[in-house]
Design an enzyme around this catalytic site. Structure first.
Site, short mmCIF file in Angstrom:
data_model
loop_
_atom_site.label_atom_id
_atom_site.label_comp_id
_atom_site.label_asym_id
_atom_site.label_seq_id
_atom_site.Cartn_x
_atom_site.Cartn_y
_atom_site.Cartn_z
N LYS A 186 3.88 9.56 -1.03
CA LYS A 186 3.00 10.74 -1.08
C LYS A 186 2.80 11.31 0.33
CE LYS A 186 -1.65 10.16 -1.14
NZ LYS A 186 -2.42 10.86 -0.09
N ASN A 187 2.51 10.43 1.29
CA ASN A 187 2.12 10.93 2.61
C ASN A 187 3.29 11.40 3.47
OD1 ASN A 187 -0.49 10.62 1.86
ND2 ASN A 187 -0.88 8.78 3.10
N ASP A 223 -5.09 2.37 4.58
CA ASP A 223 -4.85 2.70 3.17
C ASP A 223 -4.62 1.46 2.30
OD1 ASP A 223 -5.14 5.36 3.75
OD2 ASP A 223 -3.00 5.82 3.76
N ARG A 270 -14.02 13.15 9.11
CA ARG A 270 -12.65 13.69 9.17
C ARG A 270 -12.57 15.09 9.80
NH1 ARG A 270 -9.42 12.07 3.80
NH2 ARG A 270 -7.72 11.88 5.27
N ARG A 314 -4.16 11.08 -7.97
CA ARG A 314 -3.75 11.80 -6.76
C ARG A 314 -2.61 11.08 -6.06
NH1 ARG A 314 -8.65 13.43 -3.02
NH2 ARG A 314 -6.82 14.25 -1.98
N ARG A 324 -7.07 17.40 1.77
CA ARG A 324 -7.11 17.56 3.22
C ARG A 324 -5.76 17.96 3.82
NH1 ARG A 324 -10.02 16.16 7.78
NH2 ARG A 324 -8.70 15.52 9.50
N CYS A 340 -10.46 13.10 0.26
CA CYS A 340 -11.25 11.91 -0.06
C CYS A 340 -12.44 11.79 0.89
CB CYS A 340 -10.39 10.65 0.09
SG CYS A 340 -9.30 10.33 -1.31
N ILE A 383 -10.51 2.86 11.39
CA ILE A 383 -9.97 4.23 11.35
C ILE A 383 -11.00 5.22 10.77
CG2 ILE A 383 -8.06 5.71 10.58
CD1 ILE A 383 -7.03 3.42 12.28
N LYS A 421 -6.83 10.47 20.68
CA LYS A 421 -6.97 9.51 19.59
C LYS A 421 -5.73 9.67 18.71
CE LYS A 421 -10.33 8.55 15.99
NZ LYS A 421 -11.68 8.77 15.52
N VAL A 422 -5.29 8.58 18.09
CA VAL A 422 -4.10 8.68 17.24
C VAL A 422 -4.46 9.35 15.91
CG1 VAL A 422 -2.31 7.39 16.01
CG2 VAL A 422 -3.11 6.60 18.24
N SER A 423 -3.78 10.43 15.60
CA SER A 423 -4.02 11.12 14.32
C SER A 423 -2.69 11.42 13.64
CB SER A 423 -4.78 12.42 14.56
OG SER A 423 -4.66 13.26 13.41
N VAL A 424 -2.57 10.95 12.41
CA VAL A 424 -1.36 11.20 11.63
C VAL A 424 -1.22 12.70 11.39
CG1 VAL A 424 -0.29 10.83 9.37
CG2 VAL A 424 -1.44 8.93 10.54
N1 EPU Z 1 -9.54 12.57 13.50
C1 EPU Z 1 -10.29 13.27 14.40
N2 EPU Z 1 -9.93 14.57 14.66
C2 EPU Z 1 -8.85 15.16 14.07
C3 EPU Z 1 -8.08 14.42 13.15
C4 EPU Z 1 -8.45 13.10 12.88
O1 EPU Z 1 -11.27 12.76 14.94
O2 EPU Z 1 -8.58 16.33 14.35
C5 EPU Z 1 -9.92 11.18 13.20
C6 EPU Z 1 -10.24 10.95 11.72
O3 EPU Z 1 -11.55 11.32 11.39
C7 EPU Z 1 -9.98 9.47 11.58
C8 EPU Z 1 -8.82 9.22 12.56
O4 EPU Z 1 -8.82 10.33 13.45
O5 EPU Z 1 -11.11 8.74 12.02
C9 EPU Z 1 -7.46 9.11 11.91
O6 EPU Z 1 -7.26 10.23 11.05
P1 EPU Z 1 -5.82 10.84 10.76
O7 EPU Z 1 -5.79 12.22 11.28
O8 EPU Z 1 -4.79 9.88 11.27
O9 EPU Z 1 -5.82 10.85 9.18
P2 EPU Z 1 -5.22 11.98 8.25
O10 EPU Z 1 -4.02 12.56 8.87
O11 EPU Z 1 -6.30 12.87 7.78
C10 EPU Z 1 -3.54 10.40 7.02
C11 EPU Z 1 -3.28 9.99 5.59
C12 EPU Z 1 -4.43 9.14 5.11
C13 EPU Z 1 -4.52 7.90 6.00
C14 EPU Z 1 -4.67 8.31 7.46
C15 EPU Z 1 -4.66 7.15 8.43
C16 EPU Z 1 -1.95 11.75 4.62
C17 EPU Z 1 -1.87 12.88 3.67
N3 EPU Z 1 -3.15 11.18 4.76
O12 EPU Z 1 -4.76 11.11 7.00
O13 EPU Z 1 -4.11 8.75 3.78
O14 EPU Z 1 -5.60 7.11 5.61
O15 EPU Z 1 -3.62 9.23 7.83
O16 EPU Z 1 -3.49 6.44 8.30
O17 EPU Z 1 -0.97 11.37 5.22
C18 EPU Z 1 -4.55 8.27 1.54
O18 EPU Z 1 -3.33 8.44 1.33
O19 EPU Z 1 -5.33 7.76 0.70
C19 EPU Z 1 -5.10 8.68 2.83
C20 EPU Z 1 -6.40 8.91 3.02
#
Ligand code: EPU
Length: 448
Positions: A40-41, A334, A149, A426, A120, A144, A356, A189-192
């Protein structure tokens, strides 16, 4: 090839907040094969990458999930033409559908609240749209409820690339009429999501972009590989420094989505919970070494097979574990809820720290309904293994929390009923079928 309107209508209903439930009678061992779907991701950002080119992007092994269908609606709204080939028959049942996406004419650069607030990742269209069209207006995201976030890192990266950013009525408005300009982006910070967004946007920028402290999740590598097939010049794939030489234009490509490591880990935890012997077909151990290592430490057998990974547990006790979630290659957030569900019946006390997301413990109170003994303090859960869980009514609260209740239900005595399973839909394709074919007593109770 089939036109997608029938599927789309069906899925519009599927993505509504309907009230299906899942019933599980615990205590059955699992035996057989579970096919692993496409990730999915990775699928979500790969679909978004179609916005970067006027040519056709073909994605194979796409899972049929509510989130994928929701993103398809959002992309259609921008003018993306999407057609779908059907699922292939055996002997490769884990191979998903094939999507053909063509963003020849982007008719609308706005992504409305009604759509983006439900998922998101749809916010990630912002970067590709402003890179290709010079302007984008995207609602602040939803998804979620696992923490606040924010999107500051996305906006920081786009500003560094020269976009002008305004917030207007709950929308982010990004403008770069003369195009984006390559630069150095150092994420604090690391952000996917921010890594995906800036990586995609920078492929169309003028000059070189260097992304430092980039996320290293395999799904980012998968997107980078696809972008390279589309003509992007990217170095450092799989590392925390990505170097992108911007090209004015990307082309079409054909790409196969990598297997879902979170689905893989989830079923591995399910087999560990129920006991038994299951081959996860299409799974790749290399994508989740840390989680498999953790399972081995609890006493579960993991072995590579020619077709995937075999997971075995034959009656032995589960050893407790101490672990914290970390960005890849650490233990994935996850899989935290699933691990916690498993440890509720370990032979001792486990300590699980979530680093995280600050609010990703909503499964704790639901697991307690089944008799789990979990104490929460700040970001740390202390899980004392109990002898017996007993089935009960529980509530799904977010995607991964929901599936942790399925795992607990497989271990519990008697019947567990999980309400609000639309969260599960989802991210898990045909979950009841995949488990029941291996002997689980699980069924969906369709509402209405
Ligand atoms: N964060 C910030 N600022 C930003 C972006 C993120 O502070 O601009 C913070 C977040 O609040 C969090 C941390 O950085 O505390 C990591 O967030 P990240 O951006 O890495 O998460 P994401 O990209 O929103 C993706 C996955 C999530 C998974 C996370 C962490 C997808 C579609 N979503 O979310 O997957 O938990 O990376 O690995 O790829 C799921 O599939 O159930 C899911 C929630």
């Amino acid at each position: 090839m089939v036109a997608s309107s029938a599927r789309q209508n069906k899925n519009e209903n599927e993505t509504g907040p309907h009230m299906d439930r899942i019933s599980i009678v615990g205590g059955r061992r699992l035996r057989g094969t579970i096919p692993i779907s496409g990730a999915k991701n990775a699928t979500l950002p790969l679909m978004i990458a179609s916005l970067l080119t006027a040519d056709r992007l073909t994605l194979k092994n796409v899972p049929n999930l509510a989130d994928v269908n929701m993103l398809a609606r959002i992309l259609r709204n921008h003018g993306v033409d999407l057609t779908i080939d059907g699922k292939r028959a055996d002997p490769s049942p884990h191979l998903g559908e094939t999507f053909h996406l063509s963003a020849r004419d982007i008719v609308d650069t706005a992504a409305p609240y009604e759509l983006v607030s439900r998922m998101r990742a749809s916010f990630w269209v912002l970067g590709p749209l402003v890179a290709r069209c010079g302007v984008a207006r995207v609602s602040m995201p939803g998804g979620c409820a696992i923490g606040t976030r924010p999107v500051d890192l996305h906006l920081m990266g786009l500003k560094a690339l020269g976009a002008e950013i305004d917030i207007d009525g709950g929308y982010v408005v990004a403008k770069a009429p003369k195009g984006l300009k390559g630069t150095r982006v150092v994420f604090p910070k690391v952000s996917v999501g921010a890594t995906h967004a800036i990586l995609m946007a920078s492929t169309l920028a003028k000059g070189e972009t260097v992304i430092e402290n980039a996320a290293r999740e395999p799904e980012i590598g998968d997107v980078a590989e696809c972008l390279i097939k589309m003509g992007a010049k990217i170095e450092g794939v799989g590392t925390s420094t990505l170097r992108i030489a911007g090209t004015g234009r990307l082309e079409g490509a054909v790409h196969t989505v990598l297997p879902d490591r979170i689905e893989t880990g989830t079923y591995a935890f399910a087999v560990a919970a129920a006991g038994g012997d299951v081959e996860l077909k299409g799974a790749r151990r290399a994508l989740l070494e840390t989680a498999f290592d953790a399972l081995e430490r609890t006493g579960v057998g993991i072995a590579d097979t020619p077709a995937g990974v075999r997971v075995t547990r034959n009656g032995g006790p589960l050893e407790p574990i101490t672990i914290e979630t970390q960005p890849y290659p650490g233990f994935p957030t996850d899989l935290q809820a699933q691990l916690m569900a498993l440890m509720t019946k370990a032979k001792g006390t486990s300590v699980i720290r979530e680093t995280i997301f600050e609010n990703r413990f909503m499964h704790v109170q639901e697991l307690a309904r089944l008799g789990a003994d979990i104490q929460l303090q700040g970001d740390t859960a202390t899980v004392k293994g109990v002898k017996t869980l007993r089935g009960a009514q529980v509530m799904a609260t977010d995607l991964r929390a929901s599936v942790s209740l399925v795992i607990a239900g497989l271990m519990a005595e008697g019947q567990t009923t999980i309400n609000r399973v639309y969260h599960l839909d989802r991210g898990f394709e045909r979950l009841e079928q995949k488990l029941s074919r291996c002997g689980a007593e699980i069924e969906r109770l369709v509402s209405g």
